[in-house]
Design an enzyme around this catalytic site. Structure first.
Site, mmCIF file in Angstrom:
data_model
loop_
_atom_site.group_PDB
_atom_site.id
_atom_site.type_symbol
_atom_site.label_atom_id
_atom_site.label_comp_id
_atom_site.label_asym_id
_atom_site.label_seq_id
_atom_site.Cartn_x
_atom_site.Cartn_y
_atom_site.Cartn_z
ATOM 1 N N ASN A 1 53.301 35.027 26.243
ATOM 2 C CA ASN A 1 53.823 34.106 25.235
ATOM 3 C C ASN A 1 54.394 32.875 25.958
ATOM 4 O O ASN A 1 55.298 33.001 26.792
ATOM 5 C CB ASN A 1 54.912 34.841 24.428
ATOM 6 C CG ASN A 1 55.542 33.955 23.370
ATOM 7 O OD1 ASN A 1 55.834 32.793 23.632
ATOM 8 N ND2 ASN A 1 55.770 34.493 22.203
ATOM 9 N N HIS B 1 58.278 29.211 25.526
ATOM 10 C CA HIS B 1 59.432 28.578 26.177
ATOM 11 C C HIS B 1 59.050 27.471 27.156
ATOM 12 O O HIS B 1 59.916 26.717 27.588
ATOM 13 C CB HIS B 1 60.346 29.642 26.768
ATOM 14 C CG HIS B 1 60.922 30.470 25.666
ATOM 15 N ND1 HIS B 1 61.595 29.904 24.596
ATOM 16 C CD2 HIS B 1 60.845 31.793 25.391
ATOM 17 C CE1 HIS B 1 61.933 30.848 23.740
ATOM 18 N NE2 HIS B 1 61.477 32.007 24.189
ATOM 19 N N HIS C 1 54.235 31.203 19.087
ATOM 20 C CA HIS C 1 54.888 31.413 17.792
ATOM 21 C C HIS C 1 55.043 30.054 17.124
ATOM 22 O O HIS C 1 55.787 29.209 17.605
ATOM 23 C CB HIS C 1 56.260 32.068 18.026
ATOM 24 C CG HIS C 1 56.965 32.454 16.771
ATOM 25 N ND1 HIS C 1 58.050 33.280 16.763
ATOM 26 C CD2 HIS C 1 56.742 32.139 15.471
ATOM 27 C CE1 HIS C 1 58.469 33.460 15.514
ATOM 28 N NE2 HIS C 1 57.695 32.762 14.719
ATOM 29 N N ARG D 1 56.721 28.318 14.649
ATOM 30 C CA ARG D 1 57.870 28.467 13.747
ATOM 31 C C ARG D 1 57.872 27.403 12.671
ATOM 32 O O ARG D 1 57.388 26.291 12.886
ATOM 33 C CB ARG D 1 59.172 28.377 14.543
ATOM 34 C CG ARG D 1 59.462 29.620 15.338
ATOM 35 C CD ARG D 1 60.808 29.527 16.029
ATOM 36 N NE ARG D 1 61.241 30.848 16.435
ATOM 37 C CZ ARG D 1 61.917 31.688 15.666
ATOM 38 N NH1 ARG D 1 62.290 31.332 14.454
ATOM 39 N NH2 ARG D 1 62.246 32.876 16.099
ATOM 40 N N ARG E 1 60.253 24.328 16.440
ATOM 41 C CA ARG E 1 61.207 24.050 17.516
ATOM 42 C C ARG E 1 60.563 24.060 18.899
ATOM 43 O O ARG E 1 61.083 23.516 19.829
ATOM 44 C CB ARG E 1 62.383 25.015 17.476
ATOM 45 C CG ARG E 1 62.025 26.435 17.843
ATOM 46 C CD ARG E 1 63.247 27.317 17.909
ATOM 47 N NE ARG E 1 63.781 27.604 16.601
ATOM 48 C CZ ARG E 1 64.531 28.695 16.337
ATOM 49 N NH1 ARG E 1 64.843 29.532 17.298
ATOM 50 N NH2 ARG E 1 64.958 28.919 15.124
ATOM 51 N N HIS E 2 59.419 24.751 19.020
ATOM 52 C CA HIS E 2 58.745 24.699 20.332
ATOM 53 C C HIS E 2 57.254 24.392 20.170
ATOM 54 O O HIS E 2 56.822 23.292 20.473
ATOM 55 C CB HIS E 2 59.014 25.938 21.203
ATOM 56 C CG HIS E 2 59.102 27.262 20.489
ATOM 57 N ND1 HIS E 2 58.121 27.720 19.665
ATOM 58 C CD2 HIS E 2 60.072 28.218 20.500
ATOM 59 C CE1 HIS E 2 58.470 28.910 19.209
ATOM 60 N NE2 HIS E 2 59.651 29.242 19.675
ATOM 61 N N GLU F 1 51.715 33.805 16.303
ATOM 62 C CA GLU F 1 52.735 34.470 15.502
ATOM 63 C C GLU F 1 53.242 33.477 14.472
ATOM 64 O O GLU F 1 53.493 32.313 14.800
ATOM 65 C CB GLU F 1 53.931 34.868 16.365
ATOM 66 C CG GLU F 1 53.621 35.858 17.445
ATOM 67 C CD GLU F 1 54.822 36.068 18.373
ATOM 68 O OE1 GLU F 1 55.843 35.362 18.228
ATOM 69 O OE2 GLU F 1 54.713 36.913 19.243
ATOM 70 N N THR G 1 65.794 34.047 18.386
ATOM 71 C CA THR G 1 64.472 34.642 18.592
ATOM 72 C C THR G 1 64.249 35.642 17.462
ATOM 73 O O THR G 1 65.157 35.900 16.670
ATOM 74 C CB THR G 1 64.371 35.312 19.983
ATOM 75 O OG1 THR G 1 63.040 35.821 20.151
ATOM 76 C CG2 THR G 1 65.360 36.454 20.148
ATOM 77 N N THR G 2 63.032 36.177 17.366
ATOM 78 C CA THR G 2 62.707 37.085 16.267
ATOM 79 C C THR G 2 63.689 38.261 16.234
ATOM 80 O O THR G 2 63.913 38.913 17.246
ATOM 81 C CB THR G 2 61.277 37.620 16.444
ATOM 82 O OG1 THR G 2 60.444 36.525 16.811
ATOM 83 C CG2 THR G 2 60.770 38.252 15.173
ATOM 84 N N GLU H 1 52.358 45.576 16.008
ATOM 85 C CA GLU H 1 53.083 45.343 17.257
ATOM 86 C C GLU H 1 54.475 45.923 17.058
ATOM 87 O O GLU H 1 55.226 45.465 16.186
ATOM 88 C CB GLU H 1 53.165 43.849 17.579
ATOM 89 C CG GLU H 1 53.974 43.595 18.853
ATOM 90 C CD GLU H 1 54.024 42.128 19.261
ATOM 91 O OE1 GLU H 1 53.108 41.351 18.901
ATOM 92 O OE2 GLU H 1 54.993 41.761 19.949
ATOM 93 N N HIS I 1 58.792 42.384 22.879
ATOM 94 C CA HIS I 1 60.091 41.754 22.633
ATOM 95 C C HIS I 1 61.119 42.237 23.640
ATOM 96 O O HIS I 1 61.396 43.425 23.719
ATOM 97 C CB HIS I 1 60.620 41.973 21.204
ATOM 98 C CG HIS I 1 61.453 40.797 20.787
ATOM 99 N ND1 HIS I 1 62.795 40.711 21.001
ATOM 100 C CD2 HIS I 1 61.090 39.601 20.247
ATOM 101 C CE1 HIS I 1 63.241 39.540 20.581
ATOM 102 N NE2 HIS I 1 62.223 38.839 20.132
ATOM 103 N N HIS J 1 59.650 35.524 27.306
ATOM 104 C CA HIS J 1 60.839 34.951 27.928
ATOM 105 C C HIS J 1 60.986 35.327 29.398
ATOM 106 O O HIS J 1 61.269 34.468 30.240
ATOM 107 C CB HIS J 1 62.079 35.374 27.123
ATOM 108 C CG HIS J 1 63.311 34.664 27.533
ATOM 109 N ND1 HIS J 1 64.204 35.197 28.433
ATOM 110 C CD2 HIS J 1 63.785 33.435 27.209
ATOM 111 C CE1 HIS J 1 65.182 34.337 28.618
ATOM 112 N NE2 HIS J 1 64.949 33.265 27.890
HETATM 113 N N1 PXP Z 1 56.431 39.704 20.085
HETATM 114 C C1 PXP Z 1 56.915 38.995 19.038
HETATM 115 C C2 PXP Z 1 56.431 39.346 17.677
HETATM 116 C C3 PXP Z 1 57.820 37.933 19.225
HETATM 117 O O1 PXP Z 1 58.277 37.240 18.170
HETATM 118 C C4 PXP Z 1 58.200 37.607 20.543
HETATM 119 C C5 PXP Z 1 59.114 36.435 20.779
HETATM 120 O O2 PXP Z 1 58.500 35.275 20.343
HETATM 121 C C6 PXP Z 1 57.665 38.365 21.594
HETATM 122 C C7 PXP Z 1 56.797 39.424 21.334
HETATM 123 C C8 PXP Z 1 57.999 38.089 23.009
HETATM 124 O O3 PXP Z 1 59.351 38.362 23.221
HETATM 125 P P1 PXP Z 1 60.032 37.922 24.574
HETATM 126 O O4 PXP Z 1 59.991 36.431 24.604
HETATM 127 O O5 PXP Z 1 61.418 38.482 24.446
HETATM 128 O O6 PXP Z 1 59.239 38.534 25.683
#
Ligand code: PXP
Length: 240
Positions: free
Chosen positions: A6, A9, A42, A44, A48-49, A69, A99-100, A150, A190, A213
């Site tokens: 992902n 960031h 993602h 949003r 924001r990003h 996402e 965050t989610t 997921e 996550h 992240h």
């Molecule tokens: N899965 C989902 C559905 C998420 O919303 C996120 C954060 O955007 C992640 C995975 C990844 O999480 P992290 O950034 O904490 O690794």
């Protein structure tokens, strides 16, 4: 097991100055070059990003699948369906959250979700739903004909030092088995990082981890290619 990286960031840093760097597309291509199996972004509602332009260019340039996402809303559907990513992951979203927070309550939202999932399928986009490890949620995902779930690993990742993770891991494993029996593809993510990913990577039903992240944070010090390679090694050789 596959690794979805992902890159949100990288875009967060770009948006901090409103300019052009760092370029998330370059990060995605570097992650792809280092062996990532999917790129996740993602989109949003508050943008924001990740921006629409990022998704458009990623879809054009990536050789690996793109997973977007987004919230389960008609606005997101209209935008994302027109970009034709290979996957969409439906997530809960509030504007205030950093965050989610938690999985989507699909048992509660089923009538609304059924049509959204059908519409994505009509655009040839596979649908994953981000849920907590709960049997009702898994059964509902199968009933709604989602392609994948997921599982939210946020609670596991957020356990304070010294807390026994076994009860959460046991619930996750049981729900992974159930999802797999119901022919859902099983993903998780996550809050995962090099220290806590081992026990999750050792669950045989999980086909893919989505990690953002911690990889992007590590890449500040070692570069994105090495950060991706380190995570790939950690999930292939889980040190449980
Ligand atoms: N899965 C989902 C559905 C998420 O919303 C996120 C954060 O955007 C992640 C995975 C990844 O999480 P992290 O950034 O904490 O690794």
């Amino acid at each position: 097991m596959r690794l979805g990286v992902n890159i949100d960031h990288v875009a967060t840093l770009r948006q901090a100055r409103g300019g052009h760097e760092p370029e998330p597309i370059a990060a995605a291509l570097a992650a792809q070059g280092a062996g990532a199996h999917t790129i996740t972004v993602h989109m949003r509602q508050d943008r924001r990003h990740i921006q629409e332009r990022d998704i458009r260019i990623l879809k054009e340039l990536l050789l690996i699948p793109l997973n977007v996402e987004c919230a389960a809303t008609p606005e997101a559907l209209e935008m994302v369906a027109s970009m034709r990513p290979q996957w969409v992951t439906l997530v809960p979203e509030t504007r205030e959250e950093l965050t989610t927070q938690g999985g989507l309550d699909i048992a509660f939202l089923q009538s609304h979700l059924r049509q959204i999932i059908r519409d994505y399928h009509a655009s040839d986009i596979r649908v994953s739903i981000f849920i907590d490890a709960n049997t009702d949620q898994v059964k509902t995902a199968a009933k709604l004909e989602a392609d994948a779930v997921e599982f939210n690993t946020g609670s596991y990742a957020g356990l304070s030092l010294g807390t026994n993770p076994e009860p959460l891991l046991a619930a996750l494993k049981e729900n992974c088995r159930l999802a797999s029996r119901l022919e859902l593809e099983v993903l998780a993510g996550h809050g995962l990082n090099l220290r806590n990913v081992g026990p999750i990577a050792a669950i045989p039903e999980i086909m893919e981890l989505n990690i953002g992240h911690s990889i992007i944070s590590r890449s500040v010090f070692v570069g994105i290619e090495q950060a991706v390679r380190e995570m790939l090694k950690a999930i292939r050789e889980p040190d449980v």
